[in-house]
Write a protein that holds these residues in place. Sequence first.
Motif, mmCIF file in Angstrom:
data_model
loop_
_atom_site.group_PDB
_atom_site.id
_atom_site.type_symbol
_atom_site.label_atom_id
_atom_site.label_comp_id
_atom_site.label_asym_id
_atom_site.label_seq_id
_atom_site.Cartn_x
_atom_site.Cartn_y
_atom_site.Cartn_z
ATOM 1 N N VAL A 33 1.183 0.702 18.158
ATOM 2 C CA VAL A 33 0.080 -0.401 17.509
ATOM 3 C C VAL A 33 -1.176 0.427 16.860
ATOM 4 C CG1 VAL A 33 -1.183 -2.514 17.503
ATOM 5 C CG2 VAL A 33 1.030 -2.031 18.883
ATOM 6 N N THR A 63 -4.413 -0.181 14.692
ATOM 7 C CA THR A 63 -5.456 -1.151 14.222
ATOM 8 C C THR A 63 -6.416 -0.690 13.019
ATOM 9 O OG1 THR A 63 -6.951 -0.087 15.820
ATOM 10 C CG2 THR A 63 -5.530 -1.792 16.745
ATOM 11 N N ALA A 81 3.702 -1.488 14.685
ATOM 12 C CA ALA A 81 2.974 -2.780 14.522
ATOM 13 C C ALA A 81 1.512 -2.513 13.654
ATOM 14 C CB ALA A 81 2.748 -3.636 15.783
ATOM 15 N N GLN A 82 1.374 -3.200 12.766
ATOM 16 C CA GLN A 82 0.159 -2.954 11.756
ATOM 17 C C GLN A 82 -0.099 -4.201 11.487
ATOM 18 O OE1 GLN A 82 0.155 -0.046 8.890
ATOM 19 N NE2 GLN A 82 -1.809 -0.005 8.537
ATOM 20 N N GLY A 83 -1.104 -5.055 11.802
ATOM 21 C CA GLY A 83 -1.782 -6.255 11.498
ATOM 22 C C GLY A 83 -0.528 -7.246 11.949
ATOM 23 N N ARG A 84 -0.074 -7.834 10.886
ATOM 24 C CA ARG A 84 0.957 -8.867 11.050
ATOM 25 C C ARG A 84 2.227 -8.360 10.896
ATOM 26 N NH1 ARG A 84 -1.505 -14.757 8.885
ATOM 27 N NH2 ARG A 84 -3.523 -14.894 10.257
ATOM 28 N N SER A 85 2.271 -7.238 10.526
ATOM 29 C CA SER A 85 3.522 -6.498 10.108
ATOM 30 C C SER A 85 4.151 -5.594 10.918
ATOM 31 C CB SER A 85 3.609 -5.799 8.843
ATOM 32 O OG SER A 85 2.844 -4.597 8.936
ATOM 33 N N GLU A 86 5.371 -5.600 11.075
ATOM 34 C CA GLU A 86 6.226 -4.752 11.911
ATOM 35 C C GLU A 86 7.504 -4.210 11.206
ATOM 36 O OE1 GLU A 86 5.217 -7.033 16.382
ATOM 37 O OE2 GLU A 86 7.537 -7.093 15.253
ATOM 38 N N ASN A 143 12.818 -5.100 9.173
ATOM 39 C CA ASN A 143 12.318 -4.695 7.563
ATOM 40 C C ASN A 143 13.595 -4.285 6.787
ATOM 41 O OD1 ASN A 143 12.075 -2.461 8.904
ATOM 42 N ND2 ASN A 143 10.971 -1.545 7.130
#
Length: 360
Positions: A32, A34, A145-150, A289
């Motif tokens: 993750v 941030t 995971a970065q923000g709302r994207s994976e 993705n």
Amino acid sequence: MRCTLLLWFASLLGIALPAEAHQVNLVTARVVLTADRTVSVEIGLKGSDVDRLIGTRIYDTRQDAVDPAAVEAARSAILVYMSTHLNVTADARACSAGNAAILADGDGIIYRNSFACADAPGDLIYRSTVLTEKDPAARQVVLVAQGRSEAQALLDAGNTTVTLSTAPPLWSTMQRYLLTGIEHIFLGYDHVAFLIAVVLWARRLIPVVKIVTAFTIAHSITLSLAALDVLVIPSSLVEPAIAASIVFVAVENFFSRDVDKRWRMAFLFGLIHGFGFAGALREIGLPPNAAVPALAAFNIGVEIGQVAIVAVALPILRVADRLSAEDRSEPVRAAGLVYAVSAVIGLLGGYWLLARVLEA
């Protein structure tokens, strides 16, 4: 010469385990990132793999579980291994690691740590050779995971890094799944046995093309349906059915030499084998993705593998034809060789069928 050929075929032929919290030879990681450039890493690892890597004794095979007290006693050794084989960097500079945690988790362990990269400019690179440095066949599935994207990446011995600030390149993802597909068909002894059995009587190219094409179309259909969770059949049914298909084809070789119509049977059994391929693919998962390109690459890899197997088997059969023919200008397929190889394949298929039925 005939004995040599039989040994070659037998060497080509040599399991489906129930789903567990942690898979042998598979590392699962969640990374993750941030906004303040802190990278949190969580890794899951099978207890038996930990023992194999570090020489600890945390895993109890009879209980299929790790001993929490043994995990705590081995904590220092596990942390040393992890710090050696896992890091996060920016412009080749290591980010500052926090205080790592090692937790017992059923049949495996969980490793957690965070890396502070605020003072390090440039793209953040996650690098891990956990398990893959020990076993080239091992894989590591990384969910980024970065923000709302994976995004999801697949690491192995030859591909050990993921750029966290961008999604893994599409071509890199497809390449990994292509190689995984090729590897699966060569390591899937039951699939290899089926392919050899189904072409043993073939002496012309056109029937072989029909058989391979029908098998490919069929397994592509069910592989795609199962991998995308449209139609899923339990492995307890699929694996015995695959073994039964091997027995059927091997036995049929004793009663029929007509390969011109075998493409129909190859299509029918290909539908079953496709669910088996999907089971292997589900172990590593599809990247959210790039699910369709990864699925296509895996399928192409399987196709490349099976074409390679047939391309090796057919010339050997033709050489056997010429060596066994009295009139070498008009060679015929040696029935003794076909019967012998079919018997070996049939016995293996019967063994796999019995073992899988008992395991179900």
